[in-house]
Design a protein around this motif. Structure first.
Motif, PDB file in Angstrom:
ATOM      1  N   HIS A 279       0.814  -1.220   0.000  1.00 20.78           N
ATOM      2  CA  HIS A 279       0.000   0.000   0.000  1.00 20.78           C
ATOM      3  C   HIS A 279       0.860   1.289   0.000  1.00 20.78           C
ATOM      4  CE1 HIS A 279      -3.667   2.260   1.111  1.00 20.78           C
ATOM      5  NE2 HIS A 279      -2.876   2.967   1.900  1.00 20.78           N
TER       6      HIS A 279
ATOM      7  N   HIS B 221       1.001   4.410  -2.817  1.00 18.73           N
ATOM      8  CA  HIS B 221       0.926   5.863  -2.600  1.00 18.73           C
ATOM      9  C   HIS B 221       2.088   6.562  -3.316  1.00 18.73           C
ATOM     10  CE1 HIS B 221      -2.420   6.582   0.053  1.00 18.73           C
ATOM     11  NE2 HIS B 221      -2.005   5.734   0.976  1.00 18.73           N
TER      12      HIS B 221
ATOM     13  N   SER C  80       0.948   9.452   5.276  1.00 20.66           N
ATOM     14  CA  SER C  80      -0.431   8.987   5.440  1.00 20.66           C
ATOM     15  C   SER C  80      -0.757   8.866   6.918  1.00 20.66           C
ATOM     16  CB  SER C  80      -0.601   7.650   4.721  1.00 20.66           C
ATOM     17  OG  SER C  80       0.115   6.653   5.402  1.00 20.66           O
TER      18      SER C  80
ATOM     19  N   ASP D 120      -6.665   7.037   0.162  1.00 19.36           N
ATOM     20  CA  ASP D 120      -6.714   5.662  -0.314  1.00 19.36           C
ATOM     21  C   ASP D 120      -7.664   5.494  -1.508  1.00 19.36           C
ATOM     22  OD1 ASP D 120      -4.936   5.117   1.639  1.00 19.36           O
ATOM     23  OD2 ASP D 120      -6.359   4.140   2.993  1.00 19.36           O
TER      24      ASP D 120
HETATM   25 ZN    ZN Z   1      -3.092   4.980   2.518  1.00 18.26          ZN
END
Ligand code: ZN
Ligand code: KG4
Length: 334
Positions: free
Chosen positions: A111, A115, A135, A299
């Motif tokens: 993840h 990003h 984040s 997200d």
């Molecule tokens: Zn995220």
């Protein structure tokens, strides 16, 4: 080629369909903010249950919006971690089932990496560049040598930048998620009202620490009367300290690695003041700074789809017994 991107790492159920020309055919994000707001943060069990409830119908909606049938998908890309494990597993199991039923390849991605690469949804960027991912769970500086080839330069030693925003908003009872409410209030504030510490600015590394800054804020709040007349000023001062540290370390990394490009991603990258600080500094120092549009900072499934596509192009796919991870190291040097 059509790629499905699935992200259920935290509190958003996100599914996207992307083609290899980077055209987004669908990008559906169902936010659970309202469900968690009353708790001042994400409740993991509620989040995973909601993902289970929503994922089938959101998948159908994504296909409908993209104007395709499931048989037309060529690749299933899904977040394998890091994230809330119960939530991660909902998306991962769904993606595995789909890959198995459709006889299509599966690719489990990181993840944080997604990003860092989300900018490619909107434009090409020449390698190498420095990526800052900010984040709710991570603050990390990466040296990006090429697609799927990175080196970690620095990371947070404690709280992530977004976490600091969220914890302060919770402490001040401002609501969730903290970043957005603090930014909104800070717009009316004076950013030099309180001189909050800029943690680790003197250190020679590229690491961060936001826990001390959070504590400094709380100590200030205990000693001073924060009221309607000055809350915007105090929050603007806090936001400024976060932006200063993020910019200082990221530009330091760019200069010391003789890189002329900086890319910023992750939920906190949707912060307007952070964008301004980077743009001003970039102009002054002759470094190009690039931020994804806000919808691709927070997200989303599209960033998962594009990263999966880059791996697929390299011939890397995942086995159907791929595990989910709450903590997942970024594999470097591929
Ligand atoms: Zn995220
Ligand atoms: O990337 P993201 O959507 O989820 C994670 O992977 O964590 O980031 C969520 C984080 C939250 O901590 C939220 O407070 C922060 O991003 N955030 C912001 C803003 N919008 C979201 N922080 C500062 N300013 C914003 N406008």
């Amino acid at each position: 080629m059509l790629i499905l991107g699935v992200d259920t790492s935290c509190d958003d159920t996100s599914l996207a369909v992307l083609d290899e020309e980077r055209k987004i055919r669908a990008n559906i994000v169902s936010s659970q903010v309202d469900l968690h707001a009353m708790f001042g943060g994400v409740v993991p069990e509620i989040a995973s249950r909601k993902h289970v409830e929503l994922i089938d119908s959101l998948y159908e909606s994504a296909l409908e919006e993209a104007g395709i049938t499931s048989g037309e998908l060529d690749l299933i890309s899904v977040t394998q971690g890091p994230g809330l494990i119960g939530s991660v597993l909902v998306g991962l199991c769904f993606a595995k089932g789909l890959a198995l039923a459709l006889h299509k390849p599966l690719i489990g991605i990181n993840h944080i990496e997604a990003h860092a690469m989300s900018i490619f949804l909107e434009r090409e960027v020449e390698f190498p560049f420095i990526a800052l991912v900010v984040s709710g769970g991570h603050t990390i500086i990466l040296f990006m040598e090429g697609p799927c080839t990175y080196r970690i330069l620095g990371t947070t030693r404690d709280d992530a930048a977004g976490e600091a925003f969220d914890k302060i908003a919770k402490y001040m009872e401002l609501g969730y998620p903290g970043g957005r409410v603090i930014e909104e209030s800070a717009k009316k504030g004076q950013k030099d009202y309180v001189l909050f510490p800029r943690p680790m600015m003197d250190d020679k590394n590229y690491d961060f620490s936001f826990s001390g800054l959070k504590t400094a804020f709380i100590n200030y709040a205990k000693k001073h009367d924060i009221n309607d007349a000055n809350i915007a000023d105090v929050l603007a001062s806090f936001q400024e300290a976060v932006c200063d540290v993020l910019a200082f370390k990221t530009f330091k990394a760019a200069k010391e690695h003789a890189v002329k490009r900086i890319v910023v991603g992750g939920g906190v990258a949707s912060n307007g003041r952070l964008r301004e600080v980077f743009a001003e500094r970039g102009k002054r120092e002759g470094i190009e700074t690039m931020f994804s549009s806000p919808q691709f900072c927070t997200d989303n499934g599209a960033m998962v789809a594009i990263l999966g596509y880059y791996y697929f192009r390299k011939g890397i796919i995942s086995p159907l017994n791929a595990k989910g991870y709450s903590r997942m190291a970024i594999k470097t040097g591929k």
